[in-house]
Design a protein around this motif. Structure first.
Motif, PDB file in Angstrom:
ATOM      1  N   GLU A   1     -34.887  -8.842 -24.956  1.00  0.00           N
ATOM      2  CA  GLU A   1     -35.066  -9.126 -26.395  1.00  0.00           C
ATOM      3  C   GLU A   1     -36.157  -8.239 -26.998  1.00  0.00           C
ATOM      4  O   GLU A   1     -36.035  -7.774 -28.136  1.00  0.00           O
ATOM      5  N   ASN A   2     -37.226  -7.970 -26.238  1.00  0.00           N
ATOM      6  CA  ASN A   2     -38.284  -7.087 -26.741  1.00  0.00           C
ATOM      7  C   ASN A   2     -37.745  -5.683 -26.998  1.00  0.00           C
ATOM      8  O   ASN A   2     -38.038  -5.082 -28.026  1.00  0.00           O
ATOM      9  N   VAL A   3     -36.956  -5.173 -26.061  1.00  0.00           N
ATOM     10  CA  VAL A   3     -36.430  -3.813 -26.207  1.00  0.00           C
ATOM     11  C   VAL A   3     -35.400  -3.761 -27.340  1.00  0.00           C
ATOM     12  O   VAL A   3     -35.357  -2.798 -28.112  1.00  0.00           O
TER      13      VAL A   3
ATOM     14  N   LEU B   1     -36.939  -2.271 -13.732  1.00  0.00           N
ATOM     15  CA  LEU B   1     -36.788  -3.729 -13.740  1.00  0.00           C
ATOM     16  C   LEU B   1     -35.383  -4.121 -13.316  1.00  0.00           C
ATOM     17  O   LEU B   1     -34.419  -3.413 -13.620  1.00  0.00           O
ATOM     18  N   THR B   2     -35.277  -5.265 -12.626  1.00  0.00           N
ATOM     19  CA  THR B   2     -33.952  -5.766 -12.256  1.00  0.00           C
ATOM     20  C   THR B   2     -33.378  -6.547 -13.446  1.00  0.00           C
ATOM     21  O   THR B   2     -34.095  -6.850 -14.400  1.00  0.00           O
TER      22      THR B   2
ATOM     23  N   GLN C   1     -45.923  -3.572 -18.498  1.00  0.00           N
ATOM     24  CA  GLN C   1     -46.130  -2.215 -19.040  1.00  0.00           C
ATOM     25  C   GLN C   1     -44.839  -1.396 -18.944  1.00  0.00           C
ATOM     26  O   GLN C   1     -44.568  -0.547 -19.792  1.00  0.00           O
ATOM     27  N   ARG C   2     -44.019  -1.668 -17.917  1.00  0.00           N
ATOM     28  CA  ARG C   2     -42.713  -0.993 -17.844  1.00  0.00           C
ATOM     29  C   ARG C   2     -41.841  -1.387 -19.046  1.00  0.00           C
ATOM     30  O   ARG C   2     -41.106  -0.566 -19.586  1.00  0.00           O
ATOM     31  N   VAL C   3     -41.921  -2.666 -19.434  1.00  0.00           N
ATOM     32  CA  VAL C   3     -41.150  -3.119 -20.602  1.00  0.00           C
ATOM     33  C   VAL C   3     -41.645  -2.370 -21.851  1.00  0.00           C
ATOM     34  O   VAL C   3     -40.844  -1.927 -22.682  1.00  0.00           O
ATOM     35  N   ALA C   4     -42.977  -2.211 -21.949  1.00  0.00           N
ATOM     36  CA  ALA C   4     -43.527  -1.490 -23.112  1.00  0.00           C
ATOM     37  C   ALA C   4     -43.044  -0.031 -23.112  1.00  0.00           C
ATOM     38  O   ALA C   4     -42.741   0.529 -24.174  1.00  0.00           O
ATOM     39  N   ILE C   5     -42.925   0.576 -21.928  1.00  0.00           N
ATOM     40  CA  ILE C   5     -42.411   1.948 -21.852  1.00  0.00           C
ATOM     41  C   ILE C   5     -40.930   1.969 -22.259  1.00  0.00           C
ATOM     42  O   ILE C   5     -40.493   2.827 -23.023  1.00  0.00           O
TER      43      ILE C   5
END
Ligand SMILES: Nc1ncnc2c1ncn2[C@@H]1O[C@H](COP(=O)(O)OP(=O)(O)OP(=O)(O)O)[C@@H](O)[C@H]1O
Ligand SMILES: [Mg+2]
Length: 211
Positions: free
Chosen positions: A98-100, A117-118, A135-139
Motif C-alpha cells: 500500500e505504501n508503494v 522483500l517476500t 528502508q527497503r520499502v522506502a527505496i
C-alpha cells in the motif's frame, strides 16, 4: 551530461551565517554521490534545495538545464525528486504494497521483490518489519515514482553495519543499473567510499572528489 547543476548557490536561515557559500557542482544520471561533513555543516540543507523544498538565497539549481524555480518547486518535487529518510517515513498503518502503491501506478509487488522483500513481508503492516526491511520499502517507494533523482538523508543512520552496506549497495544499483542520480548524506567515510563522487561540505564550502 549533467542532470542537475548547482550553480553558485548561497543559503542562510537567518542572514547572519551563510550555511552554503557559493556552492557549485554538476550531478549526472547513473552516478551515486555522497555528501559528507560534520553535523550542522548544511548537508540536509543542500539536499532540501536539490529536492525543491526551499529556494537558494543566491544562485540557482538547474534540472535538465532548467532552473527548478521556473519548472515550479512543487512540480519538481512531484516529478523529479524522491526522498529517503533516516527514519524511513513510511505510512505506518499501511502495508509495504500500500505504501508503494501511493506513488506508483505499476503493481507494487515486483518492485518490492526487486529490493528483496517476500510477498508475505510485502503484505504485513510496515511496523512489523525490521528497520532494514522498512528502508527497503522506502527505496521501493522511491523507485516506483519515476523520479530521476533519489535524495537520501542518512538512509543508513538507524541500521547496523552489515545492513547499512546492503542498503548502500542497493542505492548504488539504483544509480548504476537504473540510471538514477542518487545523492546520499552520510557520516560514514566507509559508505561514502561506495559513491562515485564525494562532496565534502565544510564551513559552507563544497569540495568535490572522485572515487
Ligand atoms: N529551519 C532552520 N532554522 C534555522 N536554522 C536552521 C534550520 N535548519 C537548520 N538550521 C541550521 O543550519 C545549519 C545546517 O543545518 P543542516 O540541518 O543542514 O546540517 P546537517 O549537516 O544536515 O547536520 P546533521 O549532520 O546534524 O544532520 C545548522 O547550524 C542548523 O542549526
Ligand atoms: Mg542533516
Amino acid at each position: 551530461m549533467s542532470i542537475m547543476k548547482i550553480d553558485g548557490v548561497c543559503y542562510s536561515y537567518d542572514n547572519k551565517r551563510n550555511v552554503l557559500k557559493n556552492v557549485s557542482a554538476d550531478l549526472e544520471a547513473g552516478k551515486m554521490y555522497a555528501i559528507l561533513g560534520p553535523s550542522g555543516c548544511g548537508k540536509t540543507t543542500l539536499l532540501s534545495l536539490l529536492g525543491g523544498l526551499d529556494s537558494p538565497a543566491d544562485g540557482q539549481i538547474l534540472f535538465n538545464g532548467k532552473n527548478i524555480e521556473s519548472i515550479g518547486l512543487s512540480t519538481h518535487r512531484k516529478q523529479n525528486a524522491a526522498f529517503i529518510f533516516q527514519s524511513y517515513n513510511l505510512i505506518d498503518y499501511l502495508t509495504p504494497k500500500e505504501n508503494v502503491a501511493l506513488t506508483s501506478k505499476l503493481p507494487p509487488l515486483p518492485i518490492l521483490e526487486k529490493v528483496g522483500l517476500t510477498e508475505e513481508e510485502s503484505s504485513r503492516n510496515v511496523l512489523k518489519l525490521s528497520g532494514g526491511q522498512q528502508q527497503r520499502v522506502a527505496i521501493a517507494r522511491a523507485l516506483a515514482s519515476d523520479a530521476k533523482m533519489i535524495l537520501a538523508d542518512e538512509p543508513t543512520g538507524n541500521l547496523d553495519e552489515d545492513t547499512a552496506v546492503e542498503i548502500t549497495d542497493m542505492l548504488k544499483e539504483c544509480a548504476h543499473k537504473m540510471q538514477k542520480c542518487v545523492v546520499i548524506v552520510t557520516h560514514s567515510n566507509e559508505l561514502a567510499r561506495q559513491a562515485d563522487v564525494i562532496f565534502r561540505l565544510k564551513k559552507g564550502d563544497l569540495r568535490i572528489s572522485t572515487n
